[in-house]
Design a protein around this motif. Sequence first.
Motif, PDB file in Angstrom:
ATOM      1  N   PRO A  47       0.815  -1.220   0.000  1.00 42.47           N
ATOM      2  CA  PRO A  47       0.000   0.000   0.000  1.00 42.47           C
ATOM      3  C   PRO A  47       0.854   1.277   0.000  1.00 42.47           C
ATOM      4  O   PRO A  47       0.440   2.292  -0.565  1.00 42.47           O
ATOM      5  CB  PRO A  47      -0.810  -0.101   1.295  1.00 42.47           C
ATOM      6  N   CYS A  48       2.069   1.205   0.614  1.00 38.78           N
ATOM      7  CA  CYS A  48       2.951   2.396   0.608  1.00 38.78           C
ATOM      8  C   CYS A  48       3.357   2.728  -0.818  1.00 38.78           C
ATOM      9  O   CYS A  48       3.436   3.900  -1.197  1.00 38.78           O
ATOM     10  CB  CYS A  48       4.234   2.137   1.398  1.00 38.78           C
ATOM     11  N   ILE A  83      -6.355  -2.803   5.004  1.00 40.88           N
ATOM     12  CA  ILE A  83      -6.745  -2.527   6.398  1.00 40.88           C
ATOM     13  C   ILE A  83      -5.574  -1.803   7.064  1.00 40.88           C
ATOM     14  O   ILE A  83      -4.425  -2.234   6.946  1.00 40.88           O
ATOM     15  CB  ILE A  83      -7.109  -3.831   7.135  1.00 40.88           C
ATOM     16  N   TRP A  84      -5.873  -0.674   7.693  1.00 41.68           N
ATOM     17  CA  TRP A  84      -4.794   0.119   8.278  1.00 41.68           C
ATOM     18  C   TRP A  84      -5.162   0.610   9.680  1.00 41.68           C
ATOM     19  O   TRP A  84      -6.335   0.565  10.073  1.00 41.68           O
ATOM     20  CB  TRP A  84      -4.438   1.293   7.359  1.00 41.68           C
ATOM     21  N   TYR A  93      -1.291  -5.211   6.679  1.00 42.04           N
ATOM     22  CA  TYR A  93      -1.035  -6.328   5.769  1.00 42.04           C
ATOM     23  C   TYR A  93      -0.974  -5.717   4.363  1.00 42.04           C
ATOM     24  O   TYR A  93      -1.574  -4.665   4.128  1.00 42.04           O
ATOM     25  CB  TYR A  93      -2.182  -7.369   5.874  1.00 42.04           C
ATOM     26  N   PRO A  94      -0.274  -6.354   3.405  1.00 37.54           N
ATOM     27  CA  PRO A  94      -0.292  -5.813   2.033  1.00 37.54           C
ATOM     28  C   PRO A  94      -1.719  -5.682   1.498  1.00 37.54           C
ATOM     29  O   PRO A  94      -2.643  -6.336   1.991  1.00 37.54           O
ATOM     30  CB  PRO A  94       0.491  -6.858   1.236  1.00 37.54           C
ATOM     31  N   ALA A  95      -1.880  -4.850   0.491  1.00 37.28           N
ATOM     32  CA  ALA A  95      -3.182  -4.751  -0.187  1.00 37.28           C
ATOM     33  C   ALA A  95      -3.445  -6.093  -0.861  1.00 37.28           C
ATOM     34  O   ALA A  95      -2.574  -6.612  -1.567  1.00 37.28           O
ATOM     35  CB  ALA A  95      -3.132  -3.638  -1.232  1.00 37.28           C
ATOM     36  N   VAL A 160      -9.124   1.070  -2.374  1.00 39.16           N
ATOM     37  CA  VAL A 160      -7.991   1.978  -2.575  1.00 39.16           C
ATOM     38  C   VAL A 160      -8.410   3.456  -2.472  1.00 39.16           C
ATOM     39  O   VAL A 160      -7.661   4.288  -1.951  1.00 39.16           O
ATOM     40  CB  VAL A 160      -7.307   1.669  -3.929  1.00 39.16           C
ATOM     41  N   ASP A 161      -9.620   3.783  -2.922  1.00 38.66           N
ATOM     42  CA  ASP A 161     -10.099   5.174  -2.830  1.00 38.66           C
ATOM     43  C   ASP A 161     -10.077   5.653  -1.375  1.00 38.66           C
ATOM     44  O   ASP A 161      -9.583   6.738  -1.075  1.00 38.66           O
ATOM     45  CB  ASP A 161     -11.527   5.291  -3.392  1.00 38.66           C
ATOM     46  N   SER A 162     -10.588   4.805  -0.452  1.00 39.17           N
ATOM     47  CA  SER A 162     -10.651   5.188   0.969  1.00 39.17           C
ATOM     48  C   SER A 162      -9.253   5.364   1.540  1.00 39.17           C
ATOM     49  O   SER A 162      -8.996   6.297   2.301  1.00 39.17           O
ATOM     50  CB  SER A 162     -11.339   4.108   1.808  1.00 39.17           C
ATOM     51  N   PHE A 163      -8.352   4.428   1.177  1.00 38.04           N
ATOM     52  CA  PHE A 163      -6.977   4.492   1.679  1.00 38.04           C
ATOM     53  C   PHE A 163      -6.314   5.789   1.198  1.00 38.04           C
ATOM     54  O   PHE A 163      -5.626   6.475   1.962  1.00 38.04           O
ATOM     55  CB  PHE A 163      -6.203   3.257   1.186  1.00 38.04           C
TER      56      PHE A 163
END
Length: 483
Positions: A47-48, A83-84, A93-95, A160-163
């Motif tokens: 996700p980074c 999840i973050w 955890y990875p996407a 992904v939009d929310s993240f």
Amino acid sequence: MNSFLAIDQGTTSSRAIVFNSELEVVTESQKEYQLTHPNNGWVEADPCLILDTVQETITNVLNNYDGVISSCGITNQRETTIIWSKLTGKSIYPAIIWQDRRTNKLCEELKNLNHETMIKDKTGLVLDPYFSATKIKWILDNVPNARQEAEGGNLLFGTVDSFLLFNLSKEKNHLTDVTNASRTMLFNINTMEWDKDLLELFDIPVSMMPEVRSCDSNFGTLVQNEKEIAITGVIGDQQAALVGQGCFESGSMKSTYGTGCFLMVNTKNEIIKTNEGLLTTVGYKMNDEVAYALEGSIYSCGTTIQWLRDKMKFFESAKQSEAFLNPEGGSNNVHFLPAFNGLAAPYWNSDVRAGFYGITQNSSIEDMVTAAFKSICYQTKDITNILEGYDISINSLLVDGGMTSNETFCQVLSDVLQKEILKPNNAESTALGACIVSQVGFGMNLSDISIKHGKKITPSLKLKDAYGSDYLSWKTYIESSIG
Ligand code: ADP
């Protein structure tokens, strides 16, 4: 003149594009990133890296463009699950990418417990690992302490939009839009809210879920390069292409050929359910009106071309694939089963894997590449055949996505379907859709936004019979492989 920023976070790359009010591209930046495949059928991303590539492309376009940007729209790969931590914003955890099949066994168990019909009635979706619900459950069940943390209200879920909204907005907003919500398998498309029964079934605390808004809402303020830009649009990538292609009438249809292929028809206020594996989903909600859509999803599209390039080393760039595609579709009886991660519509089979059939000592790279391209056209034909069975008439198909830069592929598609293909001048329909929803969110009138269509490709009648029988023999191979 007003300008608008579109952020397009795709499966293979992130893009940022500045459009002017005539919907012309002023400047753009794109950055690819790598997916990982830690196990058979697993597909993940960092996700980074997703966030970094988005920020880098926004910085690049803002460095190139001095004018004022009125507002920003975000479009994104859907279903991909992150999840973050609410506190740090760091993912635990990875996407888990939409293509990931690790939760197949859980889906089979739920089918055996007869949950399929209830899920379809509420969400319009088939019970499949593709959607976010089982991916969220997998993370909560498998990452140490995740469930306790989630139940304590310390973890957030988002597509992904929310993240991106959480990490890019000054307000640290935890929001999503109706189209992304409709792909989680937790959103009731009849009531347009998170469904308590489904959250309970998948054992997901409601406190993790983002607030759901219309596509043209205020989603917060993007802060980048010391500029502040209002985020006034969010929409999932396939729905964005529907908007970007101007499919606002009932029956209007687009097909996007990117990593996967997604054919989508606007059905306006009608919720149409099919028995052949098409998905019923939310097309968009703008100006307080919901438009529903029917979708045919194909998993392996550009993925196949990437595999032929990167693993088979048949060519060095996706563009070079065109030189190996026989314009008349001849592949000397070689067929391709495009199932790297199983098959989606209309087969919905998670276990089957890809393969070639009919290889002899005389088979060539051209035969294999042509068979691979034809498999994409034949899957499109599978879906248009189903739609026609529901009296949805298809005179022409609006296409877009990275693969449609391949002119020979577009011609083969037209010849296989025996339908006219319309290609927009700007192949970035997805980003354009994000721009349009942000314009509506900014206060512009949809009827004042004019979308121009570009090239028309007409089918060759002389290839109709050859493709007709080749399609049937491909279908026999697919069906026998599924067993
Ligand atoms: P996404 O938005 O899913 O990341 P894109 O719409 O950017 O995907 O399309 C990228 C895909 O298109 C890649 O998988 C690539 O292999 C394929 N592609 C790009 N150009 C061509 C071409 N000329 N011929 C065939 N495939 C292509």
